[in-house]
Design an enzyme around this catalytic site. Structure first.
Site, PDB file in Angstrom:
ATOM      1  N   LEU A 154       0.854  -1.191   0.000  1.00 42.67           N
ATOM      2  CA  LEU A 154       0.000   0.000   0.000  1.00 42.67           C
ATOM      3  C   LEU A 154       0.886   1.235   0.000  1.00 42.67           C
ATOM      4  O   LEU A 154       1.875   1.298   0.740  1.00 42.67           O
ATOM      5  CB  LEU A 154      -0.892   0.031   1.249  1.00 42.67           C
ATOM      6  CG  LEU A 154      -2.186  -0.791   1.220  1.00 42.67           C
ATOM      7  CD1 LEU A 154      -2.875  -0.735   2.571  1.00 42.67           C
ATOM      8  CD2 LEU A 154      -3.118  -0.315   0.127  1.00 42.67           C
ATOM      9  N   ASP A 155       0.536   2.222  -0.817  1.00 42.36           N
ATOM     10  CA  ASP A 155       1.284   3.473  -0.842  1.00 42.36           C
ATOM     11  C   ASP A 155       1.207   4.157   0.520  1.00 42.36           C
ATOM     12  O   ASP A 155       0.247   3.945   1.280  1.00 42.36           O
ATOM     13  CB  ASP A 155       0.701   4.418  -1.902  1.00 42.36           C
ATOM     14  CG  ASP A 155       0.858   3.880  -3.318  1.00 42.36           C
ATOM     15  OD1 ASP A 155       1.834   3.147  -3.558  1.00 42.36           O
ATOM     16  OD2 ASP A 155       0.002   4.193  -4.165  1.00 42.36           O
TER      17      ASP A 155
END
Length: 310
Positions: A48-49
């Site tokens: 996940l960013d």
């Protein structure tokens, strides 16, 4: 004589944990913190960013041997696109590189969505963890050498417009396959609507069988540490293997498989099940309902791929 107890291993911290990742933190940092708190080998399924929140499945101990099955699962996201501004990272954390006065109308947005479902080609963001000639794309981009990203085939099973907070923003939900970038989807949606855009908010709602309801905060997980196994939050290794066939072995067959030998089940019903599984398929080999190995079907036998020790 080999018994179930002989095959159960060391009884350490092995299983899956769904973390609700906080904003502003990399997935790698989440992994590092949990590894330090538990002392267990730790991996994650699906980066996940930093700006993103939501479901981040973490594998502990022997569950790390099954990460690829979770990573290949479909993922559900809720995200907001900010129209009219392009950023170099394709999300709100990047620098503004272009602007447009065009703002799409609701009917225009709805009309374009079918073009972004099914199998399509997508160009990943330059600021991504993909490797280009041995180096991370984001490292090249930060060094001023913007990499040329090659389009690749992705699957978008579902894409819905769910809200319009104002004229500048639109909210969506999407169900996507492995390797799909929501940042690229936002960028390409904007382009198809004659404007520019980037991801302003991003939350992952589910990864395969891992959902928001199962997810706990990182703070809670860190406070539990070694007590995770008794907390009820640690899910079995088998959680990510529900979609692959399982075959039951006898104690002696399980012992031989764990020693690296190929085996063929002697039980007639298990041999019948084996005959219906495609050559080369990966199966879960079990003894006494416990997963003891991942095995590949070769010439009608189970050949061990990953041994599960616990």
């Amino acid at each position: 004589m080999t018994t179930a107890a002989d095959l159960r291993g060391d009884g350490g911290l092995h299983g899956w944990l769904a973390i609700d990742k906080p904003a502003g933190m990399t997935s790698a940092r989440v992994v590092a913190q949990l590894k330090r708190a538990t002392g267990a080998k730790t991996g994650h399924a699906g980066t996940l960013d930093p700006l993103a929140t939501g479901v981040l499945p973490l594998a502990l101990g022997e569950a790390t041997k099954t990460v690829r099955f979770a990573a290949a699962s479909q993922k559900r996201y809720r995200f907001t696109v900010r129209w009219g501004i392009a950023r170099d990272t394709d999300d709100r954390d990047g620098a503004v590189i272009a602007e447009s006065p065009v703002r799409p109308e609701p009917a225009e947005i709805e009309a374009v969505l079918p073009r972004f479902t099914g199998t399509l080609l997508q160009r990943p963001p330059a600021y991504s963890a993909l490797k280009i000639a041995g180096r991370r794309a984001y490292a090249l981009a930060r060094a001023g050498r913007l990499p040329e990203m090659t389009e690749r085939r992705v699957e978008i099973a579902e894409l819905r417009l769910i809200g319009l907070p104002d004229h500048d923003r639109a909210e969506f939900e999407a169900v996507v396959g492995e390797g799909t970038y929501i940042r690229s989807l936002a960028r390409d949606l904007a382009a198809a609507l004659g404007t520019l855009g980037h991801v302003a908010e991003l939350r992952r709602l589910a990864v395969g069988r891992f959902t928001e309801k199962q997810a706990i905060s990182l703070e809670t997980a860190l406070s539990l540490g070694h007590s995770l196994a008794a907390s009820g939050h640690l899910l079995p290794i088998e959680t990510v293997l529900d979609d692959i066939p399982a075959l039951a072995l006898t104690a002696s067959e399980a012992a031989r498989l764990r020693q690296g030998q190929a085996v063929s089940p002697q039980d007639e019903s298990e041999r019948e099940r084996l005959s219906r599984i495609d050559e080369g398929a990966i199966v879960g080999a079990r003894f006494d309902r416990l997963l003891i190995a991942l095995a590949r079907i070769e010439d009608g036998r189970l050949r061990p791929v990953r041994i599960i020790n616990r």
